[in-house]
Design a protein around this motif. Structure first.
Motif, short mmCIF file in Angstrom:
data_model
loop_
_atom_site.label_atom_id
_atom_site.label_comp_id
_atom_site.label_asym_id
_atom_site.label_seq_id
_atom_site.Cartn_x
_atom_site.Cartn_y
_atom_site.Cartn_z
N TYR A 62 0.72 -1.30 0.00
CA TYR A 62 0.03 -0.03 -0.03
C TYR A 62 0.76 1.05 -0.11
O TYR A 62 2.07 1.10 0.18
CB TYR A 62 -0.92 -0.03 1.30
CG TYR A 62 -0.27 0.49 2.48
CD1 TYR A 62 0.47 -0.60 3.09
CD2 TYR A 62 -0.27 1.54 3.08
CE1 TYR A 62 0.93 -0.30 4.41
CE2 TYR A 62 0.40 1.99 4.34
CZ TYR A 62 1.01 1.04 5.02
OH TYR A 62 1.75 1.27 6.16
N CYS A 114 1.78 -4.66 3.31
CA CYS A 114 0.44 -4.48 4.31
C CYS A 114 1.05 -5.00 5.63
O CYS A 114 0.48 -4.78 6.70
CB CYS A 114 -0.45 -5.18 3.73
SG CYS A 114 -1.23 -4.64 2.01
N CYS A 171 -0.41 -7.75 7.14
CA CYS A 171 -1.71 -7.60 8.00
C CYS A 171 -1.20 -8.86 9.13
O CYS A 171 -0.51 -9.94 8.71
CB CYS A 171 -2.75 -8.23 7.28
SG CYS A 171 -3.07 -6.97 5.88
N CYS A 215 -4.18 -5.43 1.75
CA CYS A 215 -4.85 -4.58 2.40
C CYS A 215 -5.49 -3.43 1.32
O CYS A 215 -5.12 -3.30 0.30
CB CYS A 215 -4.03 -3.86 3.40
SG CYS A 215 -2.33 -3.04 2.63
N THR A 225 -4.98 3.52 2.13
CA THR A 225 -4.90 3.48 3.37
C THR A 225 -3.92 2.62 3.91
O THR A 225 -3.40 2.70 5.07
CB THR A 225 -6.06 3.61 4.21
OG1 THR A 225 -6.73 2.31 4.12
CG2 THR A 225 -6.98 4.63 3.69
N GLN A 270 -5.19 -0.13 5.44
CA GLN A 270 -5.96 -0.83 6.21
C GLN A 270 -6.47 -2.36 5.81
O GLN A 270 -6.98 -2.49 4.88
CB GLN A 270 -7.39 -0.13 6.38
CG GLN A 270 -8.28 -0.57 7.46
CD GLN A 270 -7.54 -0.65 8.90
OE1 GLN A 270 -7.29 0.41 9.42
NE2 GLN A 270 -7.55 -1.78 9.46
N CYS A 271 -5.98 -3.24 6.80
CA CYS A 271 -6.19 -4.60 6.41
C CYS A 271 -7.64 -4.81 7.04
O CYS A 271 -8.40 -4.04 7.73
CB CYS A 271 -5.32 -5.64 7.26
SG CYS A 271 -3.46 -5.41 6.95
N GLU A 319 -6.38 -1.36 14.89
CA GLU A 319 -4.88 -1.06 14.13
C GLU A 319 -5.24 -1.44 12.63
O GLU A 319 -5.64 -1.94 12.08
CB GLU A 319 -3.98 -1.81 14.65
CG GLU A 319 -3.63 -1.81 16.10
CD GLU A 319 -3.11 -0.41 16.48
OE1 GLU A 319 -2.17 -0.03 16.03
OE2 GLU A 319 -3.71 0.21 17.70
N ARG A 320 -4.16 -0.56 11.84
CA ARG A 320 -4.00 -0.76 10.53
C ARG A 320 -3.96 -2.30 9.93
O ARG A 320 -4.56 -2.75 9.04
CB ARG A 320 -2.90 0.26 9.98
CG ARG A 320 -2.90 0.01 8.40
CD ARG A 320 -1.60 0.76 7.84
NE ARG A 320 -0.40 -0.10 8.25
CZ ARG A 320 -0.22 -1.37 7.58
NH1 ARG A 320 -1.00 -1.87 6.95
NH2 ARG A 320 0.93 -2.03 8.19
N ASN A 321 -3.01 -2.87 10.74
CA ASN A 321 -2.63 -4.22 10.42
C ASN A 321 -3.29 -5.28 11.25
O ASN A 321 -3.10 -6.33 11.09
CB ASN A 321 -1.06 -4.41 10.48
CG ASN A 321 -0.62 -4.04 11.93
OD1 ASN A 321 -1.24 -3.68 12.89
ND2 ASN A 321 0.84 -4.14 12.12
N CYS A 322 -4.45 -4.86 11.67
CA CYS A 322 -5.12 -5.71 12.88
C CYS A 322 -4.40 -6.58 13.68
O CYS A 322 -4.52 -7.78 13.66
CB CYS A 322 -5.98 -6.82 11.75
SG CYS A 322 -6.84 -6.13 10.32
#
Lengths: 283, 184
Positions: B109, B124, B126, B138, B142, B144-145, B153-156
């Motif tokens: 990303y 990503c 994730c 992702c 952004t 985002q996962c 969180e962005r990566n979960c």
């Protein structure tokens, strides 16, 4: 000279690729007979990258990237024939073991090195790991060694292995930039490379490991080949073949084809095969 | 072939103006010998390696040969960087992809067109425990996962506040703490 398709006269020649053609220039001693330079092959719709020569059957082999393939033709005026057509993406360097009757090539998109018989059969992947931008490849048939260069900008390297891919080792990884071209000179046992990043030609005896600089300040080498006291390289900025005397470290001659466009692979077409045998030719 | 001695032995080269040509002796085929920069082919009808277009308009309108347009996401030391006719980029680097190397590869990303390499496409990464179906891709913009329920969180990689047990792999569970005995 008229760039006609023509058979190669006897004697030793340089063969080099210029996009859609393979040219030759005869060597007289170590001098390029520039006036007698001509096209051996006209394939205007192709982009030819690597060239190799089989001194036994007097055939030229080349890699081509527009419809990725490996082809060959007799330099005495034969029809081009594709020997490998499938499962290629960006075949670049090509080398021949004239004793074992095999060819080796690099593919910079598949990131692997393969081998096959000269007719394209018995194809096998021998290296498929730790390659990023493999390009130049060269054989040392009497000793059964293979050498190749990877111009990966993050970690360029020159490697070696036996011809079956075993005993793989990194030979050089320091002070390299874009090692585009490789050549091996059997009489002196020297592996030499032309580097478009460091702008140098350097050599090394692979078994002793001593490294020496032949020339610096060169422009943009792509392919390189050696013959006797000379090293010849193709240059992407000069659009020419440059001869360097490897003992004096000085440029001795230059040949610029009429058509101004990038030159790619270059090889020496010996009038006679160097003698020797290896285990592939015996078994 | 001027040796035959008829009036139409010599004909003009079937090449762009100013370009010379020659006859291949064996096939009698006429070939242009010094096509303009960026062009090649028997009639200068093709683009050279590193260029794209349709200089004689063989498949539509005339498009002069231009240098590959790949958003500065190709390496000039590579060969075959773009399709010589369509211009489709074939050797995108810096984890970019797309016709013009103008977007991030699957699993990356960022902004493929950012001027600095460090700002281009990042992995990503994730978190497999917190991501739906353990996906590795992702949102290309952004980053985002796609998180499991109540995962943040962005990566979960963490539970939302008030939730726990990311390790379950099914999302996070409510803490259900008694508000009287807890300090948050």
């Amino acid at each position: 000279p008229r760039p006609d398709v023509d058979a190669l006269p006897p004697g030793t020649h340089l063969l080099f690729a210029q996009s859609g053609r393979i040219d030759h220039v005869p060597l007289e001693g170590y001098d390029m007979k520039k006036k007698d330079a001509k096209a051996v092959l006209h394939l205007p719709e192709k982009v030819i990258i690597g060239v190799a020569y089989d001194c036994v059957d007097k055939m030229v082999y080349w890699t081509e990237i527009t419809s990725p393939s490996i082809s060959r033709a007799s330099i005495q005026g034969g029809e081009p024939t594709a020997v490998i057509r499938s499962d290629l993406e960006s075949p670049e360097g090509i080398a021949i073991d004239h004793l074992g009757r095999t060819m080796f090539w690099t593919d910079s998109l598949k990131d692997r090195i393969e081998v096959a018989s000269l007719d394209g059969t018995q194809r096998r992947v021998i290296i498929d790991s730790d390659l990023v931008n493999p390009r130049a490849i060269i054989t040392d048939p009497p000793h059964g060694n293979l050498y190749w260069a990877d111009w990966n900008r993050e970690a360029p390297k020159i490697e070696t292995s036996y011809m079956d891919g075993s005993n793989r080792r990194v030979l050089i990884k320091d002070n390299l930039g874009l090692p585009n071209g490789l050549t091996y000179d059997s009489p002196s046992s020297l592996l030499c490379w032309a580097d478009a990043g460091t702008h140098k030609v350097e050599c090394m005896n692979p078994s002793r490991g001593d490294r020496s600089e032949v020339m610096e300040g060169i422009r943009y080498p792509f392919g390189v080949t050696s013959y006797g006291k000379n090293i010849y390289y193709t240059d992407w900025q000069r659009d020419s073949v440059v001869a360097v005397d490897r003992y004096s470290g000085k440029e001795s001659d230059e040949m610029q084809p009429q058509k101004r466009t990038k030159l790619y692979g270059i090889t020496t077409a010996y009038s006679q095969c160097p003698s020797g045998q290896n285990y592939c030719s015996v078994n | 072939d001027p040796t035959r001695g008829t009036s139409d032995d010599c004909q003009p080269c079937p090449c762009p103006t100013g370009v010379t040509c020659a006859v291949v002796p064996k096939s009698k085929e006429v070939v242009c010998t010094n096509c303009p920069v960026g062009t090649t082919g028997k009639r200068c009808e093709l683009c050279d390696d590193g260029y794209f277009g349709d200089p004689l308009g063989q498949n539509g309108p005339v498009r002069a040969c231009h240098i590959c347009k790949c958003s500065d996401n190709i390496d000039p030391n590579a060969v075959g960087n773009c399709n010589r006719e369509t211009g489709e980029c074939l050797k995108c680097i810096y984890n970019t992809a797309g016709f013009f190397c103008d977007r991030c590869q699957e699993g990356f990303y960022g902004n493929a067109l950012a001027p600095n390499v460090a700002d281009k496409c990042k992995a990503c990464s994730c978190s497999p425990l917190g991501t739906v179906g353990k996906q590795s891709s992702c949102s290309q913009v952004t980053g985002q996962c796609q998180c499991l329920p109540n995962v943040a969180e962005r990566n979960c990689s963490a539970c939302q506040p008030g939730f726990f047990n990311l390790q379950s792999g099914n999302g996070c569970e409510r803490c259900d703490c008694n508000p009287i005995g807890s300090n948050n």
